[in-house]
Design an enzyme around this catalytic site. Sequence first.
Site, PDB file in Angstrom:
ATOM      1  N   CYS A  86     -13.623   4.521  24.581  1.00  0.00           N
ATOM      2  CA  CYS A  86     -12.620   5.311  25.293  1.00  0.00           C
ATOM      3  C   CYS A  86     -13.078   6.767  25.427  1.00  0.00           C
ATOM      4  CB  CYS A  86     -11.261   5.183  24.607  1.00  0.00           C
ATOM      5  SG  CYS A  86      -9.871   5.692  25.659  1.00  0.00           S
ATOM      6  N   HIS A 176     -10.231  -0.298  24.046  1.00  0.00           N
ATOM      7  CA  HIS A 176     -10.218  -0.267  22.577  1.00  0.00           C
ATOM      8  C   HIS A 176     -10.437  -1.679  22.026  1.00  0.00           C
ATOM      9  CE1 HIS A 176      -8.914   3.899  21.825  1.00  0.00           C
ATOM     10  NE2 HIS A 176      -8.304   3.784  22.995  1.00  0.00           N
ATOM     11  N   GLU A 178     -10.892  -2.489  19.001  1.00  0.00           N
ATOM     12  CA  GLU A 178     -10.418  -2.604  17.622  1.00  0.00           C
ATOM     13  C   GLU A 178      -8.975  -3.083  17.513  1.00  0.00           C
ATOM     14  OE1 GLU A 178      -9.996   1.737  18.882  1.00  0.00           O
ATOM     15  OE2 GLU A 178     -11.424   0.099  19.117  1.00  0.00           O
TER      16      GLU A 178
END
Length: 519
Positions: A86, A176, A178
């Site tokens: 990002c 993202h 994660e």
Amino acid sequence: MSQTSHDRLLIIDFGSQVTQLIARRLRELNVYCEIHPYQNVTMDFVREMAPRAVIFSGGPDSVTREGSPRAPQEIFDYGVPILGICYGQQTMMTQLGGRVESGHGTAEFGRAYVTPKGTLDILDGWFTDGREQVWMSHGDHVAEIAPGFEVYGTSPGAPFAITADTSRHFYAVQFHPEVHHTPNGAKLYENFVRLAGFKGDWTMGAYREEMIRTIREQVGDKKVICGLSGGVDSSVAAILIHEAIGDQLTCVFVDHGLLRKNEATEVVGMFRDNYNIQLIHADESDLFLGELDGQSDPETKRKIIGKLFIDVFQKHADTIEGAEFLAQGTLYPDVIESVSFSGGPSVTIKSHHNVGGLPEKMGLKLVEPLRELFKDEVRALGRELGLPQSFIGRHPFPGPGLAIRCPGEITREKLEILREADAIYIDQIRKHGLYDEIWQAFVAILPVRTVGVMGDGRTYDYACALRAVTSVDGMTADYYPFTHEFLGETATRIINEVKGINRCTYDITSKPPGTIEWE
């Protein structure tokens, strides 16, 4: 910085709210990593840490703003794989000669779908269905990629959603990976650490052996005091330290009269009988309850408990001759949060009850054997040390104990009622096989009496609220969706079996806007 012998991965934090999730995903892959705010990362720091790979986190800033956060320029010549996420992608592009633009209809927030454009080693296992769901959160976008990079994935709002310079092992994604909303994100991290050559040897067995050596070297033949709460963190820390130095450790268990039913007896029994750890059981319930008498403000109650805890702990610790170290169950999130990304003040939601002022006050050095671990890793270490799952999997319990589950004034009568109701509630949850699905569950006794009917008689007793939430880390939480049958059965048991309660409610507030605890 840790002195671990394992391969390290450096996460440079640009202020994302989910940076800790990156570290958790990597730890799940048995990779040791550390998070450091960008302003602390110099090339001298990087060379001293000697990471095998680097990840740039996301962040709230705009790379188009003058003075916005950057990585050290020389890190791109350090010779290790780098993954930008990002904002991390955007600063990588900017610093390497690409271009980022703000807004203009290309912002993406929430679920998005990326389609492939060529094959890339870090994307092994992706795009099996032709596209991949990801989670986007960006206003700016890459308008021109840096020299040497190619595009490997696009989305409607991010034409350069996945880019890479394969010759230098630089990878950059706009989304993202994660977060749970990127279902295949863990695979991307797995590919990245594999390509970086990590051995995946960060295990709790290895950590246990390494930490035992470290504790012995740090402490030598001196004595250590440990404040034992009966919770998972302090218990695992105490057992690990005891394994390292034996009777050089003495634990002090302060019983403030605000514990759950039979808790003090169980904690003392487990540590004295099962682990043969020297333990001072300081029953100071009269002192704590006396000072709390008449107090109803939640912050006042927390501060009274916090101050008394330090005073009582110090009084009993002073009886241990030759103690030079204080053990604490500090976890890695505590370490990260103590190094503020912005350095700015934040609003105090609730005062935290801990022994933070003790080391300086008592002139003791700290032993913090869990400071490199997340909560799930502490539980894994507890299993490695032989703690029973019934103990390791216990729900979090606040330092001030039942005081913050008893809004308004605290009395011995209300505490006894609360203990009994809470024990029945937890028993019900266990009987229905729901305990491990829930992050935290408890009863709060409300500062209001209600009229009821039992038999032919009128009652005027307390109401209570049942609380149960699901969460990953306690930062956000949703209420647990019990069936009406479960709630009805539980309320009936509590009202029939606990003298002093004639009404039960179920709290369906999420966090935010509420907090998990009532005070």
